[in-house]
Write an enzyme that holds these catalytic residues in place. Structure first.
Site, short mmCIF file in Angstrom:
data_model
loop_
_atom_site.label_atom_id
_atom_site.label_comp_id
_atom_site.label_asym_id
_atom_site.label_seq_id
_atom_site.Cartn_x
_atom_site.Cartn_y
_atom_site.Cartn_z
CD GLU A 1 -2.99 -1.08 2.25
OE1 GLU A 1 -4.15 -1.35 1.93
OE2 GLU A 1 -2.67 -0.75 3.42
CB CYS B 1 7.65 -4.32 8.44
SG CYS B 1 8.94 -3.44 9.36
CB CYS C 1 6.96 -1.38 15.85
SG CYS C 1 8.63 -0.90 15.38
CB CYS D 1 1.57 6.83 10.85
SG CYS D 1 2.05 8.37 10.16
N1 SAH Z 1 10.30 1.24 9.56
C1 SAH Z 1 10.42 2.67 9.39
C2 SAH Z 1 9.42 3.18 8.37
C3 SAH Z 1 7.97 3.13 8.82
S1 SAH Z 1 7.52 4.74 9.10
C4 SAH Z 1 10.29 3.37 10.72
O1 SAH Z 1 10.02 2.70 11.72
O2 SAH Z 1 10.51 4.57 10.79
C5 SAH Z 1 6.02 4.64 9.86
C6 SAH Z 1 5.94 5.62 11.01
O3 SAH Z 1 4.66 5.50 11.62
C7 SAH Z 1 6.98 5.29 12.06
O4 SAH Z 1 7.43 6.42 12.72
C8 SAH Z 1 6.14 4.42 12.97
O5 SAH Z 1 6.69 4.29 14.23
C9 SAH Z 1 4.82 5.15 12.97
N2 SAH Z 1 3.72 4.29 13.38
C10 SAH Z 1 3.64 2.94 13.31
N3 SAH Z 1 2.46 2.49 13.78
C11 SAH Z 1 1.76 3.58 14.14
C12 SAH Z 1 0.46 3.78 14.68
N4 SAH Z 1 -0.35 2.75 14.92
N5 SAH Z 1 0.08 5.04 14.91
C13 SAH Z 1 0.88 6.09 14.65
N6 SAH Z 1 2.12 5.98 14.14
C14 SAH Z 1 2.57 4.73 13.89
#
Ligand code: SAH
Length: 347
Positions: free
Chosen positions: A89, A111, A115, A339
């Protein structure tokens, strides 16, 4: 047959020479492709007849939009099919200016980072995206922007995946996308976001691309971070911040510290104070992202967004210490385009 997106300028020159065509055509051909793609009319381009069918074939996009989800706030999420049957996506965000848009690209299918508060990692990592697949996301989103009479003016690698674990392809794709002769976006309009892979941050700094760096820190101490970000066991907070500082020293670019705010976990005054301590003497910007709902975390933990007062207090506390803080406006969450909400759909 490799797509034209796999070629950089020297690569296309080499290929043309192999076909017995003049390598001097390379720049013009790439320009022509990138100006129009995904709609390319080769009949209007000067090119040796012999290679026209081959090049026309190579300029048909490998990836296809399966679904378009339109949010009430104007955000568009594309579900894109890859040629091996997997999907990714990507997101187009119309800007505050009526003539502009930004986009969010994926770097991997799924991924591996795990997280706990992010949906993109739930099915693990299936594979890296190729240079072509990354460039095509940009071309497809730029086309969507054009249909809205908007110019795509910025790009973040904040979709699915960890860009530092596919860095060679990400850097090669940025080369095609940013080059004024090709995608024309400009290097400074690109941000690479990482969960905090220290060698990747150093490698990106070494690559000297003039792009921006975002680091998803989310916690100011290792214990809190390890609860929500498994890679926290490998790279301590202090080393990640040191790498971000090195990036700034080497490139002159101000890194962004991403902070997904989770109620009761990393939204406390103590976390804000520790973060301000960590950033002392470092001009990084902090980007607060209120958590977007993805349901229960993989660990079974239940997350929630902080109430607005807590968010404001957290931001104010950092600002009182001289930290530049932005609060990311939630966009596209009604169609799971915000995000952390991007996923792969199995057929
Ligand atoms: N792997 C990289 C790229 C992904 S960026 C990274 O971790 O930076 C996606 C961003 O959205 C990251 O900052 C991540 O921590 C954030 N993110 C992930 N899940 C989220 C959620 N449920 N709500 C808000 N932000 C989130």
């Amino acid at each position: 047959m490799a797509s034209i997106c796999e070629f950089d300028l020297p690569g296309l020159r080499h290929w043309l020479a192999e076909q017995g065509a003049a390598p001097t055509h390379a720049r013009g051909l790439l320009r022509h492709f990138y100006a129009g793609a995904p709609v390319v009319d080769w009949s209007t381009s000067v090119m040796p007849h012999r290679i026209q069918p081959d090049l026309a074939q190579r300029s048909i996009l490998e990836t296809k939009i399966r679904q378009r989800h339109l949010s009430t706030d104007g955000t568009i999420k594309l579900l894109i099919d890859l040629k091996d049957g997997l999907s990714i996506e990507s997101v187009l965000m119309p800007g505050y200016r009526p003539d502009r848009a930004a986009c969010c690209l994926s770097s991997q299918v799924g991924c591996a980072m795990g997280c706990d508060f992010c949906a993109s990692t739930r099915d693990g990592l299936l594979r890296n995206l190729s240079v072509t697949e990354i460039v095509e996301q940009f071309l497809l989103l730029r086309h969507e922007a054009r249909l809205l009479d908007r110019r795509l003016t910025s790009l973040v690698f904040m979709g699915m995946g960890e860009p530092m674990h596919n860095l060679a392809n990400v850097i090669a794709a940025i080369g095609r996308i940013a080059d004024p002769d090709l995608g024309g976006l400009g290097w400074r309009q690109v941000t690479v976001s990482t969960v905090g892979i220290v060698p990747g941050i150093d490698a990106l700094a070494e690559a000297d691309l003039n792009v921006h760096l975002a680091v998803s820190l989310h916690a100011a101490d290792d214990l809190t971070r390890q609860r929500i970000v498994p890679t926290g066991h490998k790279y301590p907070v202090i080393e990640i911040v040191a790498a971000a500082r090195r990036f700034q020293e080497k490139t002159g670019r101000v890194p962004t510290i991403e902070w997904c705010l989770l109620a009761g976990i990393n939204d406390t005054s103590a976390q804000a104070d520790k973060l301000a301590d960590l950033l002392d003497g470092f001009r990084a910007h902090v980007n607060l992202i209120p958590w977007n709902n993805i349901g229960v975390g993989t660990s079974g933990a239940v997350y929630a967004r902080p109430v607005p007062e807590r968010l404001a207090e957290f931001a104010d506390r950092l600002r009182a210490r001289g930290v530049v803080v932005h609060i990311r406006e939630t966009r596209g969450d009604d169609v799971s385009a915000a995000c952390g909400q991007l996923v792969q759909l199995r057929k």
